[in-house]
Design an enzyme around this catalytic site. Sequence first.
Site, PDB file in Angstrom:
ATOM      1  N   GLU A   1       0.824  -1.212   0.000  1.00 27.11           N
ATOM      2  CA  GLU A   1       0.000   0.000   0.000  1.00 27.11           C
ATOM      3  C   GLU A   1       0.858   1.262   0.000  1.00 27.11           C
ATOM      4  O   GLU A   1       2.015   1.241   0.452  1.00 27.11           O
ATOM      5  CB  GLU A   1      -0.930   0.067   1.227  1.00 27.11           C
ATOM      6  CG  GLU A   1      -2.151  -0.822   1.158  1.00 27.11           C
ATOM      7  CD  GLU A   1      -2.030  -2.069   1.990  1.00 27.11           C
ATOM      8  OE1 GLU A   1      -2.989  -2.869   2.004  1.00 27.11           O
ATOM      9  OE2 GLU A   1      -0.969  -2.256   2.617  1.00 27.11           O
ATOM     10  N   VAL A   2       0.252   2.337  -0.495  1.00 29.34           N
ATOM     11  CA  VAL A   2       0.802   3.694  -0.410  1.00 29.34           C
ATOM     12  C   VAL A   2      -0.330   4.584   0.093  1.00 29.34           C
ATOM     13  O   VAL A   2      -1.483   4.422  -0.322  1.00 29.34           O
ATOM     14  CB  VAL A   2       1.307   4.195  -1.780  1.00 29.34           C
ATOM     15  CG1 VAL A   2       1.783   5.642  -1.687  1.00 29.34           C
ATOM     16  CG2 VAL A   2       2.424   3.306  -2.305  1.00 29.34           C
TER      17      VAL A   2
END
Length: 305
Positions: free
Chosen positions: A47-48
């Site tokens: 994830e970001v």
Amino acid sequence: MTTVSFATVDVFTSERFAGNQLAVIPDARGLTDRQMQAIATEFGYSEVTFVLPPGDPANTARVRIFTPTTEVPFAGHPNVGTAFVLGRQSEIFGKLPGDHLRFEEKAGLVEVALLRQDSVVTGASIVAPQQLAVGPIIDTATIAACASLRPESVSDRCHAPVRISVGLPFAVTEIRDVETLATARPNVSAFDEANARYPLAEDSFSLFLYAQTQQQPWQIRARMFAPLDNVIEDPATGSACAALGAYLVSLLPDDDAEIELTIEQGVEMGRRSLITVAVSKQGGSIRKVGVSGDCVAVMRGSIEV
């Protein structure tokens, strides 16, 4: 050419280059949805996060979470890591961080408490934004195929394989022992079939496997596969750990319980993570699920968009 700043951290670890990698964009103002997705794909982390001013000034920030393929409503290690990054800043959109943050997310409000040592932020504790949701039951053959295991490797000692969520859903299954868990490998074709059989509107089929012993039932080894999100294996999955903790405590015969679990994940990847899950059960219902862990800063830089 526009540039945006980023920071990366390793989450659920106190050792750099272990735990789960996260990239944080502390000020994502001006980025489009398409640019956010492109940046998340470029990093290739599970994830970001993209941080924006809150819609309600009483809250700290609005946080959007992207995997390499899609936006998700909630996730554990992105919240812990984002809080760590923001808590170390001198200000967050003009306000002092303080010890308690509140993030607006698609799944709801996420309450955060910063962890400190000698006044330095070392990690964070978050509260899951939704109540425990359970179902449907997942057939054993599907689970075994996805994990490249024999059906007899799947244990129903505590519960049948089932989809559970406290903000982001996972198919969750107990495996008979840690040694068997270590041999699991994701089968992408089986995941495609499982995704068609058990569809989700908000995400694709992902699988959280765990093993425990009767001697130490609250010390758990886990693995998570989400190849349809381009996450072959995730070294730490706070949202799945929170859901598992809530579900296991819900199965206890006691009407009231305060349980703390330690979940070890990422060992087989060489990125060991330690996730602490605290569950409060009152009157037979799960009232609160918290996830906490340490973080380590790794990189800072800028992205041209």
